[in-house]
Design an enzyme around this catalytic site. Structure first.
Site, PDB file in Angstrom:
ATOM      1  CD  GLU A 131      24.188  44.886 -37.637  1.00 38.83           C
ATOM      2  OE1 GLU A 131      23.017  45.121 -39.077  1.00 38.83           O
ATOM      3  OE2 GLU A 131      23.911  44.789 -37.124  1.00 38.83           O
ATOM      4  CB  VAL A 134      21.195  45.342 -43.811  1.00 43.69           C
ATOM      5  CG1 VAL A 134      20.471  46.290 -44.048  1.00 43.69           C
ATOM      6  CG2 VAL A 134      20.983  43.683 -44.446  1.00 43.69           C
ATOM      7  CB  ILE A 138      22.980  52.070 -39.824  1.00 41.53           C
ATOM      8  CG1 ILE A 138      23.117  53.193 -40.408  1.00 41.53           C
ATOM      9  CG2 ILE A 138      22.193  51.386 -38.874  1.00 41.53           C
ATOM     10  CD1 ILE A 138      22.269  53.560 -40.843  1.00 41.53           C
ATOM     11  N   GLY A 189      34.752  56.233 -57.902  1.00 43.00           N
ATOM     12  CA  GLY A 189      34.142  54.909 -57.485  1.00 43.00           C
ATOM     13  C   GLY A 189      33.335  54.149 -56.330  1.00 43.00           C
ATOM     14  CE  LYS A 207      23.131  47.434 -49.359  1.00 42.47           C
ATOM     15  NZ  LYS A 207      23.700  48.679 -49.409  1.00 42.47           N
TER      16      LYS A 207
HETATM   17  N1  HSE Z   1      26.853  49.985 -53.499  1.00 42.00           N
HETATM   18  C1  HSE Z   1      26.182  50.196 -52.097  1.00 42.00           C
HETATM   19  C2  HSE Z   1      25.808  51.309 -51.763  1.00 42.00           C
HETATM   20  C3  HSE Z   1      27.627  49.450 -51.079  1.00 42.00           C
HETATM   21  O1  HSE Z   1      26.255  52.322 -52.669  1.00 42.00           O
HETATM   22  O2  HSE Z   1      25.303  51.890 -51.163  1.00 42.00           O
HETATM   23  C4  HSE Z   1      27.373  48.764 -50.079  1.00 42.00           C
HETATM   24  O3  HSE Z   1      26.449  48.051 -50.330  1.00 42.00           O
END
Ligand code: HSE
Length: 428
Positions: A131, A134, A138, A189, A207
């Site tokens: 889970e 993705v 959510i 970051g 995803k």
């Molecule tokens: N780098 C990803 C994002 C983090 O910005 O959504 C979660 O996969």
């Protein structure tokens, strides 16, 4: 109450620490909901001594993830190391081979090796849950594989990378160029260690690979997705979109048509006042369309310690309750190859080109589009830059193949500066 479910956690970065915090903070609640205590018995990470702000002194330490898996006091392995290959893959394979359930947040691993891992898990009779891989917090995997399992899904689309959505909305809100906002995101970051995973659309396409597999009963196949990143989106595109009451989103679309499954992850334009158009910052949104529900929209935090750890613990509770589901919603042998139906769906397209500002240049471009069978609906020419004339064209509905053909014919005229930027306009 039944015996505890004993966890071995591999990876104590942001998500791992978040998971430890939830388990320490909500132990009573988790035991009630799971019907048995959930305990951490062993952990494994790169550094034993790093101060993570949580007390891990009560857990056994392992330097080697595979040794963690083989411990007799570990029932369930939580893989939070990340990475498509290397230790994460070795650990997951070792856990399945040892007959242990696995919960992972690793979209790259599953998008690239999901079919083999699912087959191995099925043969071993263990759970493999993801889970957290993705859309962060959510519960979209659960929605697709359980709550909406009775639907024939026709479309899954959405914004699945918070970093890209942050960059695109910040460009519009602050009127800043891509490079400046990219650097801001870096300082904050937000970017993955390899930023091309984010801005190249790869993380989001991983995803979408997983969502497609569950929604459409296809084998997870990252290569079946046509992927384009946001690196070429300029502040001019953002402004032109706003002029047209549209917004640019890195949009994943998996749509079943009579001709097959169209899958893309690319910058698209959506109406500014639509749910997707209104989505700001690092938030994710997934829109699911099915024959019984028509449309369900899920919106929430796509990353971060709490949201991602929330998704991990949800999977752990399901396993503690004894819930056993097929990894991709149906038996592996029944998953069909994800044959991509590229270029079938006709949509309006946005084309931005910079023309040499000389007589006949626009006529040549218009002729190139006509020769590719692309019909112009609207056109705007923006302020001249020295000898260059930026032009934005909105086409009538056409296919991606026709747009690609038109772009190459336009380039061949010799009146363009640089390559055209092309984006589909998605009705919401
Ligand atoms: N780098 C990803 C994002 C983090 O910005 O959504 C979660 O996969």
């Amino acid at each position: 109450m039944s015996s505890p479910l004993r966890l071995g956690i591999a990876g104590l970065g942001t998500v791992g620490v978040g998971l430890v915090r939830i388990i320490q903070r909500n132990a009573d609640l988790l035991a009630l909901r799971a019907g048995r205590p959930i305990e951490i018995t062993a952990v494994c990470a790169r550094s034993r001594t790093r101060n993570r702000g949580v007390d891990i002194s009560g857990y056994a330490w392992e330097d080697d993830p595979v040794t963690l898996v083989r411990r007799d006091d570990v029932d369930l392995v939580v893989e939070l190391m990340g990475g498509e290959n290397g230790p994460a893959k070795a650990l997951t394979e070792a856990a399945i081979a040892a007959g242990k359930d696995v919960v992972t947040a690793n979209k790259a691993l599953l998008a690239m090796h999901g079919l083999d891992l699912a087959r191995a898990a099925e043969e071993a009779g263990v759970a493999l849950r993801f889970e957290a891989a993705v859309a962060g917090g959510i519960p979209v995997i659960k929605a697709l594989s359980e709550g909406l399992a009775g639907n024939r899904i026709s479309c899954v689309k959405g914004v699945m990378n918070g970093t890209c959505n942050y960059i695109l909305t910040r460009m519009e809100d602050a009127g800043l160029p891509y490079e400046t906002v990219f650097e801001e995101a870096n300082q904050l970051g937000y970017l993955e260690a390899d930023p091309t995973l984010d801005v190249g659309g790869i993380d989001a396409a991983h995803k979408l690979t997983l969502l497609s597999a569950i929604a459409f009963g296809v084998q997870p196949d990252f290569d079946a997705i046509t992927t384009t990143g946001i690196e070429r989106i300029s502040i001019e595109d953002i402004r032109a979109a706003a002029d047209l009451r549209l917004r640019i989103k890195l949009l994943g679309v998996a749509r079943l048509s009579g001709r097959g499954l169209e899958q893309s992850m690319s910058p698209c334009l959506v109406p500014a006042d639509s749910p997707l158009g209104q989505l700001k910052g690092g938030t994710n949104m997934v829109v699911i369309e099915g024959d019984a529900i028509e449309q369900v929209i899920l919106r929430g935090p796509g990353a971060g310690e709490g949201p991602t750890a929330s998704a991990v613990i949800g999977d752990i509770i399901d396993i503690a309750r004894g819930l056993r589901l097929p990894v991709f919603g149906q038996p592996v042998a029944t998953l069909q190859p994800a044959v991509s139906a590229r270029a079938t769906a006709a949509k309006p397209w946005y084309l931005r080109m910079t023309l040499l500002d000389k007589p006949g240049a626009l006529a040549k471009v218009a002729e190139a589009l006509g020769n590719a069978g692309v019909s112009i609906n609207r056109m705007r020419q923006y302020g001249h830059e020295d000898t260059r004339a930026p032009v934005v064209i909105i086409t009538h509905k056409t296919t991606r193949d026709a747009i690609d053909h038109a772009a190459s014919l336009a380039l061949a005229t010799g009146v363009l500066v640089g390559e055209p930027v092309a984006m589909a306009i998605e009705a919401d």
